[in-house]
Design an enzyme around this catalytic site. Structure first.
Site, short mmCIF file in Angstrom:
data_model
loop_
_atom_site.label_atom_id
_atom_site.label_comp_id
_atom_site.label_asym_id
_atom_site.label_seq_id
_atom_site.Cartn_x
_atom_site.Cartn_y
_atom_site.Cartn_z
CE LYS A 1 -7.87 -1.43 6.06
NZ LYS A 1 -7.55 -2.53 5.05
CB ILE B 1 -1.01 0.00 1.18
CG1 ILE B 1 -2.15 0.94 0.90
CG2 ILE B 1 -0.35 0.34 2.50
CD1 ILE B 1 -2.98 0.58 -0.30
CG ASP C 1 -6.48 -5.97 5.80
OD1 ASP C 1 -5.66 -5.44 6.55
OD2 ASP C 1 -6.58 -5.71 4.58
P1 NAP Z 1 2.69 -5.40 3.15
O1 NAP Z 1 2.81 -5.38 1.68
O2 NAP Z 1 2.98 -6.65 3.90
O3 NAP Z 1 3.59 -4.21 3.71
C1 NAP Z 1 3.84 -4.02 5.07
C2 NAP Z 1 5.24 -3.50 5.19
O4 NAP Z 1 5.52 -3.17 6.55
C3 NAP Z 1 6.31 -4.52 4.75
O5 NAP Z 1 7.15 -3.91 3.81
C4 NAP Z 1 7.03 -4.83 6.05
O6 NAP Z 1 8.40 -5.06 5.84
C5 NAP Z 1 6.85 -3.54 6.82
N1 NAP Z 1 7.10 -3.68 8.25
C6 NAP Z 1 6.77 -4.71 9.05
N2 NAP Z 1 7.17 -4.42 10.32
C7 NAP Z 1 7.75 -3.20 10.26
C8 NAP Z 1 8.37 -2.37 11.24
N3 NAP Z 1 8.45 -2.74 12.53
N4 NAP Z 1 8.88 -1.18 10.85
C9 NAP Z 1 8.80 -0.78 9.55
N5 NAP Z 1 8.23 -1.54 8.59
C10 NAP Z 1 7.71 -2.74 8.95
O7 NAP Z 1 1.22 -4.96 3.61
P2 NAP Z 1 0.25 -3.89 2.91
O8 NAP Z 1 -0.70 -4.58 2.02
O9 NAP Z 1 1.03 -2.76 2.40
O10 NAP Z 1 -0.60 -3.48 4.19
C11 NAP Z 1 -0.09 -2.61 5.17
C12 NAP Z 1 -1.27 -1.92 5.82
O11 NAP Z 1 -1.96 -1.20 4.79
C13 NAP Z 1 -2.28 -2.90 6.43
O12 NAP Z 1 -2.77 -2.39 7.65
C14 NAP Z 1 -3.38 -2.97 5.40
O13 NAP Z 1 -4.64 -3.21 5.99
C15 NAP Z 1 -3.33 -1.58 4.83
N6 NAP Z 1 -3.88 -1.51 3.47
C16 NAP Z 1 -3.55 -2.45 2.52
C17 NAP Z 1 -4.15 -2.42 1.26
C18 NAP Z 1 -3.83 -3.43 0.18
O14 NAP Z 1 -4.49 -3.41 -0.87
N7 NAP Z 1 -2.86 -4.30 0.34
C19 NAP Z 1 -5.09 -1.41 0.96
C20 NAP Z 1 -5.34 -0.43 1.92
C21 NAP Z 1 -4.74 -0.49 3.19
P3 NAP Z 1 8.94 -6.59 5.66
O15 NAP Z 1 8.10 -7.20 4.57
O16 NAP Z 1 10.36 -6.38 5.32
O17 NAP Z 1 8.68 -7.23 7.00
#
Ligand code: NAP
Length: 306
Positions: free
Chosen positions: A91, A13, A169
């Site tokens: 979120k 995201i 989520d």
């Molecule tokens: P993601 O692709 O797994 O990204 C999460 C990132 O956070 C990863 O790069 C991870 O790094 C990093 N991370 C984990 N622990 C951390 C820490 N302590 N300090 C700094 N970075 C850290 O997940 P995402 O889909 O982007 O989702 C993240 C959030 O956005 C969630 O709450 C989700 O609900 C929300 N969201 C997602 C979407 C969607 O379509 N995917 C849409 C709207 C909102 P590593 O991988 O290196 O551990």
């Protein structure tokens, strides 16, 4: 004054929505990224932790956008608030309701800006739907939020962990729209969670709310056709249908002309105003509903049904 913002958590995201929205907004400048395992192609300095970033750029950051999975949010957000930074929480804003209350109290005590952002509340159908429902008595609410998890969360294991929220989520986006358009709070009267073997978080859930004909179904197995709809009927005979996750709106059967689907640009416009006012904007209702559901849910295993 330009708001110098750092993104913490540089995954799907952050790259897909936050980076372009910040780049397009003249009030913001992306100045750093915090990513413990690196962030290829970020184009700005990358730090392993918030502490490392603050040490290297003590007066160089005004705000942070937290785009990590929810389980690590509270500790990082508390550190950012203590450092006097404005904080945007993706979120779901925290892993638990209590964590969110703690962050809100910390931000109010520190006089810093805290924005628990719900991107779906900035979908173009939401404001006109809220206006159409003002003063109306709700007689029916039907939320159907069925998505293909493999499309939105490819290879993400954290969503199935105990603090990963599973299908909520996505479902919490629907609840955030409901919170924005309904005057009355939703109270969960029944919940059933469907959980796959070896997982902790549900892949599907069905909720009922107090009052008659108020339901929500969330399902992450919609591989053929995704449905993101909210239907509301009122005592005065109004029928409101939000479709496509908030991209389209029908009022009493008539499709409404809407602006473009640009949730994140609108979200950053709102954040800029909150930063300028040093405001705290926390809508806790979507998280509270899921917490309530988790307290009373029946757990069904897909294995036992097979
Ligand atoms: P993601 O692709 O797994 O990204 C999460 C990132 O956070 C990863 O790069 C991870 O790094 C990093 N991370 C984990 N622990 C951390 C820490 N302590 N300090 C700094 N970075 C850290 O997940 P995402 O889909 O982007 O989702 C993240 C959030 O956005 C969630 O709450 C989700 O609900 C929300 N969201 C997602 C979407 C969607 O379509 N995917 C849409 C709207 C909102 P590593 O991988 O290196 O551990």
């Amino acid at each position: 004054m330009t708001i110098r913002v750092a993104i913490i958590g540089f995954g799907k995201i952050a790259r897909a929505e936050h980076v372009p929205a910040i780049a397009a907004d003249p009030d913001f400048e992306l100045v750093a990224v915090v990513a413990p395992n690196g962030a290829q192609g970020a184009g700005v300095p990358v730090f392993a932790s918030l502490a490392a970033m603050l040490a290297a750029m003590p007066d160089g950051v005004d705000a942070v956008s937290l785009c990590t999975p929810p389980r690590v949010r509270r500790a990082i957000a508390a550190e950012a608030i203590a450092a006097g930074l404005a904080v945007l929480l993706e979120k779901p804003p925290a892993a638990t309701f209590g964590e969110l209350q703690d962050l809100e109290a910390r931000a109010r005590a520190a006089g810093t800006c805290l924005f628990a952002a719900w991107h779906s509340q900035h979908a173009p159908a939401v404001a006109p739907a809220a206006a159409a429902l003002a003063g109306e008595t709700i007689t029916r609410l039907a939320i159907t939020w069925h998505e293909d998890v493999t499309r939105w969360h490819p290879g993400q294991d954290w969503i199935w962990e105990p603090e990963g929220f599973g299908v909520f989520d996505a479902g919490i986006n629907a609840l955030s729209i409901a919170s924005a358009i309904l005057r009355e709070p939703l109270f969960v009267t029944g919940a059933a969670f469907t959980i796959e073997p070896g997982r902790q978080a549900p892949i599907a859930a069905a909720l009922t709310f107090a009052g008659e004909r108020r339901t929500a179904t969330f399902d992450w197995r919609a591989t053929d056709e995704e449905v993101r709809e909210i239907h509301v009927a009122t005592a005065a005979g109004r029928r409101i249908a939000i479709r496509d996750g908030g991209a389209s709106l029908s009022l009493d059967g008539a499709e409404q002309p809407l602006g473009p689907f640009a949730e994140y640009p609108a979200l950053y416009r709102h954040f800029a105003r909150l930063v300028a006012e040093r405001s705290v904007a926390v809508d806790a209702a979507p998280l509270r509903i899921i917490a309530d559901a988790a307290l009373i849910a029946r757990r069904l295993s897909t294995a036992s049904r097979a």
